[in-house]
Design a protein around this motif. Sequence first.
Motif, PDB file in Angstrom:
ATOM      1  N   ILE A   1      67.967 -56.054 122.106  1.00 16.47           N
ATOM      2  CA  ILE A   1      68.862 -56.649 121.116  1.00 16.47           C
ATOM      3  C   ILE A   1      68.515 -56.029 119.780  1.00 16.47           C
ATOM      4  O   ILE A   1      67.342 -56.019 119.391  1.00 16.47           O
ATOM      5  CB  ILE A   1      68.670 -58.181 121.072  1.00 16.47           C
ATOM      6  N   LEU A   2      69.500 -55.467 119.101  1.00 13.71           N
ATOM      7  CA  LEU A   2      69.257 -54.971 117.748  1.00 13.71           C
ATOM      8  C   LEU A   2      69.445 -56.124 116.774  1.00 13.71           C
ATOM      9  O   LEU A   2      70.279 -57.005 117.009  1.00 13.71           O
ATOM     10  CB  LEU A   2      70.224 -53.823 117.410  1.00 13.71           C
ATOM     11  N   ILE A   3      68.684 -56.110 115.686  1.00 10.14           N
ATOM     12  CA  ILE A   3      68.748 -57.268 114.780  1.00 10.14           C
ATOM     13  C   ILE A   3      70.073 -57.344 114.043  1.00 10.14           C
ATOM     14  O   ILE A   3      70.367 -58.338 113.403  1.00 10.14           O
ATOM     15  CB  ILE A   3      67.568 -57.305 113.790  1.00 10.14           C
ATOM     16  N   THR A   4      70.895 -56.295 114.142  1.00  7.42           N
ATOM     17  CA  THR A   4      72.226 -56.348 113.522  1.00  7.42           C
ATOM     18  C   THR A   4      73.334 -56.522 114.556  1.00  7.42           C
ATOM     19  O   THR A   4      74.510 -56.397 114.218  1.00  7.42           O
ATOM     20  CB  THR A   4      72.497 -55.057 112.728  1.00  7.42           C
ATOM     21  N   ASP A   5      72.985 -56.798 115.806  1.00  7.03           N
ATOM     22  CA  ASP A   5      74.012 -57.034 116.815  1.00  7.03           C
ATOM     23  C   ASP A   5      74.884 -58.231 116.426  1.00  7.03           C
ATOM     24  O   ASP A   5      74.396 -59.198 115.823  1.00  7.03           O
ATOM     25  CB  ASP A   5      73.364 -57.309 118.190  1.00  7.03           C
ATOM     26  N   THR A   6      76.156 -58.161 116.806  1.00  8.74           N
ATOM     27  CA  THR A   6      77.056 -59.301 116.566  1.00  8.74           C
ATOM     28  C   THR A   6      76.749 -60.395 117.591  1.00  8.74           C
ATOM     29  O   THR A   6      76.148 -60.117 118.629  1.00  8.74           O
ATOM     30  CB  THR A   6      78.525 -58.876 116.763  1.00  8.74           C
ATOM     31  N   PRO A   7      77.164 -61.629 117.327  1.00  8.96           N
ATOM     32  CA  PRO A   7      76.964 -62.703 118.307  1.00  8.96           C
ATOM     33  C   PRO A   7      77.513 -62.318 119.684  1.00  8.96           C
ATOM     34  O   PRO A   7      76.888 -62.623 120.705  1.00  8.96           O
ATOM     35  CB  PRO A   7      77.723 -63.874 117.701  1.00  8.96           C
ATOM     36  N   GLU A   8      78.648 -61.625 119.707  1.00  3.99           N
ATOM     37  CA  GLU A   8      79.238 -61.227 120.999  1.00  3.99           C
ATOM     38  C   GLU A   8      78.317 -60.260 121.728  1.00  3.99           C
ATOM     39  O   GLU A   8      78.121 -60.361 122.938  1.00  3.99           O
ATOM     40  CB  GLU A   8      80.617 -60.572 120.792  1.00  3.99           C
TER      41      GLU A   8
ATOM     42  N   TYR B   1      70.930 -64.952 112.071  1.00  7.31           N
ATOM     43  CA  TYR B   1      72.153 -65.176 111.306  1.00  7.31           C
ATOM     44  C   TYR B   1      72.048 -64.589 109.896  1.00  7.31           C
ATOM     45  O   TYR B   1      71.046 -64.779 109.203  1.00  7.31           O
ATOM     46  CB  TYR B   1      72.463 -66.678 111.209  1.00  7.31           C
ATOM     47  N   GLY B   2      73.067 -63.858 109.498  1.00  8.65           N
ATOM     48  CA  GLY B   2      73.104 -63.325 108.140  1.00  8.65           C
ATOM     49  C   GLY B   2      72.562 -61.909 108.020  1.00  8.65           C
ATOM     50  O   GLY B   2      72.934 -61.175 107.105  1.00  8.65           O
ATOM     51  N   ILE B   3      71.682 -61.508 108.937  1.00  5.62           N
ATOM     52  CA  ILE B   3      71.072 -60.175 108.835  1.00  5.62           C
ATOM     53  C   ILE B   3      72.152 -59.100 108.922  1.00  5.62           C
ATOM     54  O   ILE B   3      72.216 -58.179 108.110  1.00  5.62           O
ATOM     55  CB  ILE B   3      70.005 -59.968 109.942  1.00  5.62           C
ATOM     56  N   SER B   4      73.017 -59.251 109.918  1.00  5.21           N
ATOM     57  CA  SER B   4      74.039 -58.244 110.156  1.00  5.21           C
ATOM     58  C   SER B   4      74.981 -58.064 108.959  1.00  5.21           C
ATOM     59  O   SER B   4      75.264 -56.940 108.552  1.00  5.21           O
ATOM     60  CB  SER B   4      74.800 -58.638 111.419  1.00  5.21           C
ATOM     61  N   SER B   5      75.419 -59.177 108.367  1.00  2.00           N
ATOM     62  CA  SER B   5      76.365 -59.033 107.256  1.00  2.00           C
ATOM     63  C   SER B   5      75.670 -58.449 106.029  1.00  2.00           C
ATOM     64  O   SER B   5      76.250 -57.632 105.302  1.00  2.00           O
ATOM     65  CB  SER B   5      77.051 -60.356 106.942  1.00  2.00           C
ATOM     66  N   ARG B   6      74.422 -58.843 105.799  1.00  2.00           N
ATOM     67  CA  ARG B   6      73.694 -58.255 104.663  1.00  2.00           C
ATOM     68  C   ARG B   6      73.497 -56.750 104.879  1.00  2.00           C
ATOM     69  O   ARG B   6      73.636 -55.951 103.959  1.00  2.00           O
ATOM     70  CB  ARG B   6      72.333 -58.941 104.483  1.00  2.00           C
TER      71      ARG B   6
END
Length: 345
Positions: A220-227, A299-304
């Motif tokens: 799992i990458l820390i920027t993966d989307t929930p999907e 949560y939040g990591i991906s969008s940042r």
Amino acid sequence: IYHRFTTDESNPTGVPHLGNYVGALRQWVQLQHQHDADTRLVYSIVDLHAITIPQSPEKLRKQRRESLAALLAIGVDPDRCTVFYQSSVPAHSELMWILSCTASVGYLSRMTQWKQKLNLSPTSQLAERPVGSRLKLGLFSYPVLQAADILVHRATHVPVGHDQQQHLEFARECVTNFNHSYGPHLVHPETITPTVHRIMSLTDPKSKMSKSDQSERSRILITDTPEEIQAKVASAHTDSFPGISYDVAARPGISNLLDILSIFDTQRRSPAQLAEDYSDAQPRQFKALVSDAVCQGLYGISSRYLELLDTDKGGYLDHVEAEGTRKARQSAEETMEIVRSAVGL
Ligand code: ADP
Ligand code: NA
């Protein structure tokens, strides 16, 4: 305190995976809160080490910026620490050369990393016929650069996992050799052993989650989307035993998911406690709990991350790069003035 992250030798992206996050990078953020401003925190993205394995220049340039954005996205604060690319500070390479002049080839040849990277057996010898020609000097002297990285910032504490103990030992050896020749100028770094959780591969839970795994579903990458997280957890390798129980040897897949769930559990339950609480759960139900917890935790990591890499707002990353370079150069230069003077340069 010195910490490092290798911008990847083998991965399609510079983004850390869940294992890196839990085993190392989360601590970078925690250290910022655990220590007051008197404790210097030095965090390096080691791009010079990355080129010990062939790299595409375009990709390397992109990846190290992705690594920087990912670190900021998880909460590494450039005002609190010094975060920089290794290659931005030429003093690392300069000190490496000076250390090389008192480092023993015999010692380096007994180290294991170059053998692992070339898929050689641990008993392989430098003088063996195909070995000497396949082995590049940079890969062989990797630990000398790693020692210079630490020593050039006069780090007193280096958090390292079990696999890096040997390299810290070598860094101390470099200090001893240098100080014996030139006087007591370099600082012996101490190891801090973090209480690391080893996250295992989702597809092969007997080996650790790693960026070098061929299968992208394994991590799992820390920027993966929930999907993406849901899909990867849903396809994670488990077993056909009924229910949920914690038994690392007999049920490595389920146990790994319990470990992951425990790490992100808001009630801070242990894996064994979670196994009890969900003992009757169906695999699908259980996996949904795990992916929900991971999504919450990340949560939040991906969008940042995406916002930081967005070229229109790219000025901020440029600024962080420039400030990190400036602070790291200053820190390294203080050591190099002493070193050059001691050596007679
Ligand atoms: P990789 O195995 O993906 O190449 P690295 O060797 O670059 O990872 O490790 C970077 C940091 O992340 C190290 O501090 C290492 O201990 C930690 N780490 C890597 N993989 C895991 C894992 N599966 N579980 C826990 N920590 C890990
Ligand atoms: Na590795």
